[in-house]
Design an enzyme around this catalytic site. Sequence first.
Site, mmCIF file in Angstrom:
data_model
loop_
_atom_site.group_PDB
_atom_site.id
_atom_site.type_symbol
_atom_site.label_atom_id
_atom_site.label_comp_id
_atom_site.label_asym_id
_atom_site.label_seq_id
_atom_site.Cartn_x
_atom_site.Cartn_y
_atom_site.Cartn_z
ATOM 1 N N HIS A 8 0.828 -1.206 0.000
ATOM 2 C CA HIS A 8 0.000 0.000 0.000
ATOM 3 C C HIS A 8 0.868 1.266 0.000
ATOM 4 C CE1 HIS A 8 -2.800 2.834 2.293
ATOM 5 N NE2 HIS A 8 -3.468 2.538 1.211
ATOM 6 N N HIS A 50 -1.105 10.265 -2.495
ATOM 7 C CA HIS A 50 -2.376 9.775 -1.972
ATOM 8 C C HIS A 50 -3.449 10.841 -1.907
ATOM 9 C CE1 HIS A 50 -5.412 9.015 1.113
ATOM 10 N NE2 HIS A 50 -5.455 7.855 0.527
HETATM 11 CA CA CA Z 1 -4.974 4.137 -2.513
#
Ligand code: CA
Length: 330
Positions: A8, A50
């Site tokens: 991630h 992000h």
């Molecule tokens: Ca993401």
Amino acid sequence: MTPLVIAHRGASGYLPESTLPAKALAVGQGADYVEHDVVMTRDNRLLINHDLWLDNVSDVAMRYPGRQRADGHYYVIDFDLDEILTLAVTERFTTVDGQQRPVFPDRFPLWQSNFGFHTLESELEFLRGVRHSLGRDVGIFSELKSPWFHEQEGRDLPSAVYDVLARYGYRTREDRCRVMSFDARALQRIRADIAPRVGVDLPLTQLIGHTEDHETFEQLPDGTWANYDYDWMLEHNSMEQVRTWADGIGPDLTMLVRQGTQPGSIAATDLADEAHAAGLYVTPWTVRVDQLPSCAPTVDALVTALVQECRVDGIITDFPDRVLRALGRS
Ligand code: CA
């Protein structure tokens, strides 16, 4: 069946999220895929980041005072790529009473060493290079960040991302790339229009958010924008509908697991079973050693429950090494 391990924002448990060093560490730790988020700059370039803004991971507020919007954020879409590439990047922080505080205090310290932003093209070149030098084809989970926001700004984020993916050879379901978004309408538009036009057929993941987080807005027939309501996706028999535009779902893992009847035990909700019954894969986010859900006593217990109770197809994690170890793969 062993689920895929997806890093991630890279191995973001150890190095500043989204950076190339974090991606390199994820590759070195043995992740099958790396996940990233794509946003657009003022000059229509595609940035790996992000947030829609730059201020929680960089020195933008110090370098470009006065360039924030009314909400206090310094938006990527208000800066040219050349400006963004000069910024210093660090571990994620919040600012409280003028003091910067790390969001995850045990992770990489703030403002140490040198990290920077990079483009989607740069990330794809990196993975292509790794394929050449290591002989490993590390795939990508590519998240389109808030297509609805880019639409409000007069930009077409999904089309721009698809053009770049196609240029770098991500065209078919064998090319180890899945496209994700919280924005159901954007995925529907990709399926019906963009993918056929560009000649790209990649699996699409419907990310499932929490309605109260205001993750996604949708335009109503009268032109106004309203908070998208995800609650229907968590009701019974909703997955058949999602299946009409997506190949899989990416729920918050707390939508899949809950406290079991025995103390310390973890049980599954119905969501993963219903998704699988509809022919959808299930790739939840985010396994974090330093932010476990209340039902999970350890990361190993959480991974075991996701595998054995939910039969997930992939696990998105900030700590790929820890998930690989829990799966017995290292
Ligand atoms: Ca993401």
